[in-house]
Design a protein around this motif. Structure first.
Motif: not given
Length: 332
Positions: A57-62, A103-107, A299-305
């Motif tokens: 949750p904290d990393l998502f807020c970041a 690692r958080f982005l990959t997960d 990775h690009a798709r994750t950034e878009v979402f």
């Protein structure tokens, strides 16, 4: 965002410190709980190895903070989170390393669709969705080092671009409620149908608007069967025997119903609302949708979402603070 040692030395009390430390993004974390991220198996502690120092949750807020501040990419995000005020207000105990960010982005890649859906549901609970949905595709430029991107032609801008595409369904105050990342701006019929089904799963509207690219029989029939009126301009180039109609739905209703009639003026009035999805695209691009810095398609798709998530969170935050949820930024 930056803070100097001199500034902190001038702070005489904790209250004054908190006032100095307050940032524009703090309200993003006040009205929504991201604790549901702990429930995903992908974030579960490994049976062997180190315990997670930073919680999801904290990393998502970041990341919400960084994207709001136009900071993208693992290196820039890591640098931004070295600021003591930033990582503190995001709920972190200390600045995360670049490996932690990566690692958080990959997960997150494995569950970002569901995270987006959960946030959209929160917007629906607050009554931010209306009875008219609009669907459209937009282009997304990419860095030249992203080998997964390709050169595409954008007929709206009448120019070529290097990147991807995204098909979005929006409603209410510039809120995206369903989306799909595509290789180019021109989405396939299968993509249009999938995004449409996802949108109807959130809440059934009364109208679904699309441009002439959505003059597709299956799309119209699916919506009519669901009790939704599709409004897309009739494209006479799709047939050798064009009909004397302005909208495909006129012909579909005449073929399948003797009791239902829709005046063309009514359809014209509804179709004028289609610009809402274009405003949603612009608002989401302000959150970073327009240009992805990540390498690779996943990775690009994750950034878009993530940018889509940020747009929903901004709308909800403005609503909770009594501001116009359609605003693209928070009021200070």
């Amino acid at each position: 965002m930056s803070t100097t040692t001199a500034t902190l030395q001038d702070v005489a009390s904790v209250d004054e410190f908190l006032n100095v430390a307050a940032t524009e993004t703090v309200p993003l974390f006040e009205h929504l709980s991201f604790e549901f991220l702990r429930d995903y198996d992908v974030f579960a502690p490994a049976s062997r190895g180190r315990t997670r120092v930073h919680q999801p949750p904290d990393l998502f807020c970041a990341f919400l903070h960084c994207y709001y501040e136009d900071v993208y990419g693992t290196r820039p995000v890591t640098r931004e989170l070295k600021d003591g005020l930033v990582w503190y207000y995001c709920g972190l105990d200390k600045p995360p390393s670049r490996d932690t960010i990566d690692r958080f982005l990959t997960d997150l890649e494995h569950i970002i669709d569901d995270v987006f859906d959960q946030l959209v549901e929160q917007a629906a609970i607050r009554g931010l969705l209306d009875v008219t949905y609009s669907i459209d595709s937009t282009h997304i430029t990419a860095i030249q080092y992203n080998d997964a991107a390709s050169w595409n032609y954008d007929p709206t801008a009448e120019e070529y671009y290097y990147g991807f595409g995204c098909t979005i369904v929006s409603t209410g105050p510039k809120i995206p409620i369903a989306a799909e990342f595509t290789q180019s701006k021109q989405a396939s019929k299968e993509t249009a149908m999938r995004v449409t089904r996802d949108a109807l799963a959130v809440k059934k509207p009364m109208w679904m608007l699309g441009d002439s690219a959505y003059d597709v029989l299956d799309w119209h029939d699916h919506l009519l069967a669901a009790g939704v009126v599709p409004v897309a301009p009739y494209n006479p180039r799709n047939t050798d025997d064009p009909k004397d109609i302005e909208y495909r739905v006129e012909a579909r209703i005449n073929e399948h119903s003797e009791d239902v009639q829709l005046k063309q003026s009514v359809l014209d009035k509804q179709y004028n609302h289609r610009t809402g999805v274009e405003r949603t695209n612009d608002a989401t691009k302000d959150c970073g949708l327009g240009h992805v810095r990540a390498r690779g398609r996943v990775h690009a798709r994750t950034e878009v979402f993530l940018t889509l998530c940020l747009r929903v969170v901004v709308a909800i935050t403005n609503h909770e603070r009594g501001d116009d949820p359609g605003r693209e930024k928070l009021t200070l």
